[in-house]
Design a protein around this motif. Structure first.
Motif, mmCIF file in Angstrom:
data_model
loop_
_atom_site.group_PDB
_atom_site.id
_atom_site.type_symbol
_atom_site.label_atom_id
_atom_site.label_comp_id
_atom_site.label_asym_id
_atom_site.label_seq_id
_atom_site.Cartn_x
_atom_site.Cartn_y
_atom_site.Cartn_z
ATOM 1 N N PHE A 14 0.719 -1.283 -0.370
ATOM 2 C CA PHE A 14 -0.271 -0.204 -0.274
ATOM 3 C C PHE A 14 0.716 1.119 -0.289
ATOM 4 O O PHE A 14 1.096 1.807 0.896
ATOM 5 C CB PHE A 14 -1.073 -0.514 1.072
ATOM 6 N N GLY A 15 1.279 1.320 -1.565
ATOM 7 C CA GLY A 15 2.147 2.543 -1.076
ATOM 8 C C GLY A 15 3.438 2.616 -0.156
ATOM 9 O O GLY A 15 4.514 1.462 -0.211
ATOM 10 N N GLU A 16 3.861 3.727 0.952
ATOM 11 C CA GLU A 16 5.398 3.383 1.632
ATOM 12 C C GLU A 16 4.608 1.879 2.321
ATOM 13 O O GLU A 16 5.777 1.948 3.066
ATOM 14 C CB GLU A 16 5.120 5.052 1.940
ATOM 15 N N ARG A 17 3.145 2.142 3.029
ATOM 16 C CA ARG A 17 2.999 1.127 3.808
ATOM 17 C C ARG A 17 2.770 -0.348 3.442
ATOM 18 O O ARG A 17 2.715 -1.167 2.568
ATOM 19 C CB ARG A 17 1.815 1.008 5.120
ATOM 20 N N ARG A 18 3.067 -2.007 4.011
ATOM 21 C CA ARG A 18 3.119 -2.794 3.328
ATOM 22 C C ARG A 18 2.039 -3.975 5.038
ATOM 23 O O ARG A 18 1.983 -3.945 5.827
ATOM 24 C CB ARG A 18 3.913 -3.819 3.569
ATOM 25 N N VAL A 19 1.417 -4.398 4.346
ATOM 26 C CA VAL A 19 -0.091 -5.590 5.767
ATOM 27 C C VAL A 19 0.533 -6.860 5.037
ATOM 28 O O VAL A 19 1.011 -6.916 3.823
ATOM 29 C CB VAL A 19 -0.926 -5.487 4.718
ATOM 30 N N ILE A 20 1.441 -7.335 6.583
ATOM 31 C CA ILE A 20 2.022 -8.537 6.349
ATOM 32 C C ILE A 20 0.500 -9.364 7.218
ATOM 33 O O ILE A 20 0.179 -9.566 8.393
ATOM 34 C CB ILE A 20 3.049 -8.279 7.017
ATOM 35 N N TRP A 21 0.527 -10.618 6.640
ATOM 36 C CA TRP A 21 -0.606 -11.091 6.866
ATOM 37 C C TRP A 21 -0.150 -12.690 7.148
ATOM 38 O O TRP A 21 0.269 -13.364 6.304
ATOM 39 C CB TRP A 21 -1.946 -11.683 6.417
ATOM 40 N N PHE A 22 -0.043 -13.649 8.429
ATOM 41 C CA PHE A 22 1.177 -14.335 8.754
ATOM 42 C C PHE A 22 0.158 -15.289 8.701
ATOM 43 O O PHE A 22 -1.360 -15.943 9.754
ATOM 44 C CB PHE A 22 1.503 -14.577 9.891
ATOM 45 N N PHE A 23 -0.508 -16.067 7.458
ATOM 46 C CA PHE A 23 -1.949 -17.321 7.722
ATOM 47 C C PHE A 23 -0.815 -19.006 6.410
ATOM 48 O O PHE A 23 -0.536 -18.237 5.203
ATOM 49 C CB PHE A 23 -2.748 -16.799 6.968
ATOM 50 N N ASP A 24 -1.609 -19.355 7.441
ATOM 51 C CA ASP A 24 -1.584 -20.699 6.668
ATOM 52 C C ASP A 24 -2.434 -21.412 5.717
ATOM 53 O O ASP A 24 -3.135 -22.131 6.368
ATOM 54 C CB ASP A 24 -0.226 -21.777 6.888
#
Length: 98
Positions: A14-24
């Motif tokens: 998201f531009g300068e930001r990132r979303v990190i989703w820890f999921f399997d």
């Protein structure tokens, strides 16, 4: 934040930001998934927001979808669904479904 080398995850820029989703998605036992598994980070990997901030306690995000530009829809195993504005770091449209 969890180790991206150890845990399966997805990254959403998201531009300068990132979303990190820890999921399997192949893990069917929620007890084996990391708790508080959704994060917004800046370009230096500093955590700006985490799931616990939005729901007030540890929980596991099990559904995540990008919506409306800088907004994400998420749902948790406990039945909470909401929208996260990644830039404003605000939650809206909270619903509790049991």
């Amino acid at each position: 934040m969890y180790d991206t080398r150890k845990y399966k995850h997805q990254i959403f820029p998201f531009g300068e930001r990132r979303v990190i989703w820890f999921f399997d998605e192949n893990e069917h036992n929620a007890a084996r998934l990391p708790s508080d598994n959704l994060f917004v980070v800046d370009g230096n990997e500093n955590v700006l927001w985490q799931l616990k901030d939005g729901v007030g306690r540890d929980n596991e995000c099990c559904v995540l979808a990008r919506r409306d530009g800088d907004k994400l829809y998420f749902a948790t195993f406990a039945g909470l669904s909401a929208r996260l504005d990644v830039q404003a770091l605000t939650i809206s449209d909270k619903q509790l479904n049991r």
